[in-house]
Design a protein around this motif. Structure first.
Motif, short mmCIF file in Angstrom:
data_model
loop_
_atom_site.label_atom_id
_atom_site.label_comp_id
_atom_site.label_asym_id
_atom_site.label_seq_id
_atom_site.Cartn_x
_atom_site.Cartn_y
_atom_site.Cartn_z
N MET A 1 47.50 -40.91 -22.80
CA MET A 1 46.99 -39.69 -22.20
C MET A 1 47.75 -38.50 -22.76
O MET A 1 48.96 -38.51 -22.84
CB MET A 1 47.16 -39.78 -20.69
N LYS A 2 47.05 -37.46 -23.12
CA LYS A 2 47.65 -36.21 -23.58
C LYS A 2 47.61 -35.20 -22.44
O LYS A 2 46.76 -35.28 -21.56
CB LYS A 2 46.89 -35.66 -24.78
N LEU A 3 48.53 -34.23 -22.48
CA LEU A 3 48.62 -33.25 -21.41
C LEU A 3 48.64 -31.85 -21.99
O LEU A 3 49.42 -31.56 -22.88
CB LEU A 3 49.90 -33.50 -20.61
N GLU A 4 47.77 -30.98 -21.50
CA GLU A 4 47.72 -29.59 -21.93
C GLU A 4 48.36 -28.72 -20.86
O GLU A 4 48.09 -28.88 -19.68
CB GLU A 4 46.26 -29.15 -22.15
N LEU A 5 49.18 -27.74 -21.24
CA LEU A 5 49.91 -26.94 -20.27
C LEU A 5 49.51 -25.48 -20.21
O LEU A 5 49.98 -24.75 -19.35
CB LEU A 5 51.42 -27.06 -20.52
N ASP A 6 48.68 -24.99 -21.10
CA ASP A 6 48.17 -23.61 -21.05
C ASP A 6 49.26 -22.56 -20.86
O ASP A 6 49.16 -21.67 -20.02
CB ASP A 6 47.13 -23.45 -19.94
N ASN A 7 50.34 -22.65 -21.61
CA ASN A 7 51.43 -21.66 -21.59
C ASN A 7 52.05 -21.43 -20.21
O ASN A 7 52.48 -20.32 -19.90
CB ASN A 7 50.96 -20.33 -22.19
N LYS A 8 52.09 -22.42 -19.38
CA LYS A 8 52.73 -22.31 -18.07
C LYS A 8 54.24 -22.44 -18.23
O LYS A 8 54.72 -23.11 -19.12
CB LYS A 8 52.27 -23.44 -17.14
#
Length: 106
Positions: A1-8
């Motif tokens: 699974m990959k995780l995206e954080l959107d610059n948080k």
């Protein structure tokens, strides 16, 4: 699974506790060593989950923690929302419930 954080902004908890089950069975010198380890946890800001994993592994090595001492590894955002969990062995998970967790690929 990959995780995206959107610059948080993200934070990881580092911490340990005394292994109370083992404490009564160890020598006085070992008790002194245990009592000098951090007791509780604190959150540190990190750039990404890879940095969180590295910081956790460094903390574990620095204080010579065992799996029963390690209480850190929770990765959260600035609103305290759960993002991931770094386990004692350095693996990263998408859920705090181990029966549902899937490993996150970094």
């Amino acid at each position: 699974m990959k995780l995206e954080l959107d610059n948080k902004s993200i934070f990881v908890s580092l911490g340990s506790e005394i292994d109370s089950n083992r404490f009564s069975q160890i020598s006085t010198n070992a008790k002194i060593v245990e009592l000098h380890k951090p007791n509780d946890f604190i959150y540190f800001e990190v750039e990404n989950i890879s940095s969180a994993k590295k910081l956790c592994k460094k903390f574990i090595a620095e204080f010579n923690l065992g799996g029963s001492n390690w209480i850190g590894g929770r990765v959260i955002d600035e609103k305290f929302n759960f993002i991931a969990k770094v386990s004692y062995n350095g693996r990263v998970w998408d859920n705090e419930d181990w029966s549902k967790a899937k490993e996150i690929e970094l």
